[in-house]
Design an enzyme around this catalytic site. Structure first.
Site, PDB file in Angstrom:
ATOM      1  N   LYS A  79     -11.171 -40.854  60.855  1.00  0.00           N
ATOM      2  CA  LYS A  79      -9.932 -40.491  60.546  1.00  0.00           C
ATOM      3  C   LYS A  79      -9.321 -40.226  62.039  1.00  0.00           C
ATOM      4  CE  LYS A  79      -7.773 -37.346  58.153  1.00  0.00           C
ATOM      5  NZ  LYS A  79      -6.701 -36.978  58.726  1.00  0.00           N
ATOM      6  N   ASP A 111      -4.110 -41.902  59.842  1.00  0.00           N
ATOM      7  CA  ASP A 111      -3.575 -41.174  58.681  1.00  0.00           C
ATOM      8  C   ASP A 111      -2.126 -40.333  59.160  1.00  0.00           C
ATOM      9  OD1 ASP A 111      -2.998 -39.362  56.438  1.00  0.00           O
ATOM     10  OD2 ASP A 111      -4.601 -37.936  57.041  1.00  0.00           O
ATOM     11  N   LYS A 156       0.858 -40.384  57.367  1.00  0.00           N
ATOM     12  CA  LYS A 156       1.491 -39.953  56.245  1.00  0.00           C
ATOM     13  C   LYS A 156       3.152 -40.050  56.419  1.00  0.00           C
ATOM     14  CE  LYS A 156      -1.769 -36.086  55.298  1.00  0.00           C
ATOM     15  NZ  LYS A 156      -2.549 -36.053  56.365  1.00  0.00           N
ATOM     16  N   TYR A 184       6.974 -40.572  55.959  1.00  0.00           N
ATOM     17  CA  TYR A 184       7.794 -40.317  55.166  1.00  0.00           C
ATOM     18  C   TYR A 184       9.406 -40.191  55.729  1.00  0.00           C
ATOM     19  CZ  TYR A 184       9.980 -36.929  51.639  1.00  0.00           C
ATOM     20  OH  TYR A 184      10.755 -36.270  50.582  1.00  0.00           O
ATOM     21  N   ASP A 185       9.904 -41.409  55.285  1.00  0.00           N
ATOM     22  CA  ASP A 185      11.450 -41.457  55.790  1.00  0.00           C
ATOM     23  C   ASP A 185      12.125 -42.624  54.929  1.00  0.00           C
ATOM     24  OD1 ASP A 185      13.727 -41.853  57.463  1.00  0.00           O
ATOM     25  OD2 ASP A 185      12.364 -41.189  59.291  1.00  0.00           O
ATOM     26  N   ILE A 186      13.192 -43.000  55.228  1.00  0.00           N
ATOM     27  CA  ILE A 186      14.155 -43.969  54.501  1.00  0.00           C
ATOM     28  C   ILE A 186      13.356 -45.305  54.575  1.00  0.00           C
ATOM     29  CG2 ILE A 186      16.259 -42.902  54.478  1.00  0.00           C
ATOM     30  CD1 ILE A 186      16.795 -45.091  56.634  1.00  0.00           C
ATOM     31  N   HIS A 191      13.708 -48.469  55.175  1.00  0.00           N
ATOM     32  CA  HIS A 191      13.933 -49.136  56.339  1.00  0.00           C
ATOM     33  C   HIS A 191      13.140 -48.761  57.320  1.00  0.00           C
ATOM     34  CE1 HIS A 191      15.668 -52.066  59.211  1.00  0.00           C
ATOM     35  NE2 HIS A 191      16.045 -51.012  59.995  1.00  0.00           N
ATOM     36  N   THR A 192      13.231 -47.331  57.825  1.00  0.00           N
ATOM     37  CA  THR A 192      12.403 -47.067  58.918  1.00  0.00           C
ATOM     38  C   THR A 192      11.002 -46.803  58.712  1.00  0.00           C
ATOM     39  OG1 THR A 192      14.273 -45.570  59.126  1.00  0.00           O
ATOM     40  CG2 THR A 192      12.139 -44.841  60.192  1.00  0.00           C
ATOM     41  N   THR A 203      -4.137 -31.236  49.608  1.00  0.00           N
ATOM     42  CA  THR A 203      -5.182 -30.433  49.214  1.00  0.00           C
ATOM     43  C   THR A 203      -5.066 -29.018  49.626  1.00  0.00           C
ATOM     44  OG1 THR A 203      -6.353 -31.336  51.166  1.00  0.00           O
ATOM     45  CG2 THR A 203      -6.829 -32.512  48.479  1.00  0.00           C
ATOM     46  N   ARG A 250     -13.415 -30.354  59.608  1.00  0.00           N
ATOM     47  CA  ARG A 250     -14.217 -29.190  60.209  1.00  0.00           C
ATOM     48  C   ARG A 250     -15.723 -28.808  59.459  1.00  0.00           C
ATOM     49  NH1 ARG A 250      -8.875 -25.897  59.016  1.00  0.00           N
ATOM     50  NH2 ARG A 250      -8.752 -27.159  57.484  1.00  0.00           N
TER      51      ARG A 250
END
Ligand code: C5P
Length: 252
Positions: free
Chosen positions: A43, A70, A72, A74-76, A78-79, A134, A227
C-alpha cells in the site's frame, strides 16, 4: 513474480504491507528484504505518493507488485472525478475515497477511474470507500460530531451501504465491523481492514485494533498492516507470522 496477473478473484486473501515511508529509497530498502516473495501486496499512501509521484506507482506495477494506492480522496464530485481519471491510468489494483463525501462523489470517483483506465488501456483499480478511520473510537466520534448518541458502528454500516449503492467495490473499516457490513451489502462487496496488531505489539495511534487471526475469523477480505511489519526486528518473519494467522481461505 510470474503469477501476479492471476487477478483478485482467484488470489488468497491479501496481507497488504503499508509502505508508510518518507521516500522511495526507504520503501525500496524494505522491499529488497522481500525479494523472494511472490504475489506481494503493498500500500502506497499519501506520505510516499506526495514525495515520489505517479511514476513510482507505475514502476512498482511493472516490477510485479500488487499496488493499493490509498489517497482517500475527498472533494466535490467534479474534482474527484478528474483526479480519479489520473489515478485510473496508473494500473493500481485498489484505491480509496472518503465515504463521507457522499453518493455523488463516490459515483464520480468510479466513473473517473473507469475512464482513466480505458484511456490508458489498463484495468481500473477497485474502489474502496473509507468508512470511519480505525484511529477513531466512539468517544472521539462523540466529540467530533458533537453528539453523544452517535453510534460508530451504525455510521460505518450506513456508509458501507451508501458506498455499495454508489458503485464502490468495497470499504475500509475495522475488522470489528465486517460482519455487520457483509450482512448489509451485496455478496462480493470487499472489506479491507487496517488496525491490525499482533497480540504483543503496541497499538500506536490505532483504536479499533484486532489480531490477524481475529480479522480472519470476523470475515475480513484483506488486511492492511504497517508498523507491525515495517518496524519489526525481522519484517519478513513478521509478515509470515501475520500471513499464517490470516491465511486459510480465498476471497471467492
Ligand atoms: O502502521 P499501521 O498498521 O497502523 O498502518 C495502518 C495503515 O492503514 C496506514 O497506512 C493508514 O493510513 C491506513 N489506514 C488506517 N485506517 C483507515 C484507513 C487506512 O489505518 N481507516
Amino acid at each position: 513474480m510470474s503469477n501476479f496477473r492471476k487477478g483478485w478473484q482467484t488470489m488468497a486473501k491479501p496481507v497488504i504491507i503499508a509502505l508508510d515511508y518518507a521516500d522511495g529509497a526507504a520503501a525500496q530498502a524494505l522491499l529488497t528484504q522481500f525479494s523472494g516473495e511472490d504475489d506481494l501486496w503493498i500500500k502506497v499512501g499519501m506520505e510516499l505518493f506526495y514525495r515520489e509521484g505517479p511514476q513510482f506507482i507505475t514502476a512498482l506495477r511493472s516490477r510485479g507488485y500488487h499496488v493499493f494506492l490509498d489517497l482517500k480522496l475527498y472533494d466535490i464530485p467534479h474534482t474527484v472525478h478528474q483526479a480519479m481519471q489520473q489515478i485510473g491510468r496508473l494500473g493500481a489494483e485498489l484505491t480509496t475515497v472518503t465515504g463521507l463525501g457522499g453518493a455523488d462523489m463516490i459515483s464520480a470517483a468510479k466513473e473517473g477511474l473507469l475512464e482513466g483506465a480505458a484511456e490508458a488501456g489498463t484495468t481500473a483499480p477497485k474502489l474502496l470507500a473509507i468508512t470511519q478511520l480505525t484511529s477513531m473510537d466512539e468517544q472521539a466520534m462523540h466529540v467530533t460530531m458533537q453528539n453523544d448518541d452517535f453510534s460508530l458502528l451504525n455510521s460505518v454500516v450506513h456508509l458501507a451501504q451508501l458506498a455499495a449503492t454508489s458503485g464502490a467495490d468495497g470499504v475500509i473499516s475495522s475488522a470489528l465491523e465486517v460482519g455487520k457490513i457483509h450482512d448489509a451489502t451485496p455478496a462480493g462487496f470487499l472489506t479491507i481492514t487496517p488496525g491490525i496488531r499482533l497480540a504483543e505489539d503496541a497499538r500506536d495511534d490505532q483504536s479499533r485494533v484486532v489480531t490477524p487471526r481475529r480479522a480472519a475469523e470476523l470475515g475480513s477480505d484483506g488486511i492492511v498492516v504497517g508498523r507491525s511489519i515495517t518496524q519489526a526486528k525481522d519484517p519478513v518473519a513478521a509478515y509470515h507470522a501475520i500471513s499464517q494467522q490470516f491465511e486459510g481461505s480465498t476471497v471467492y
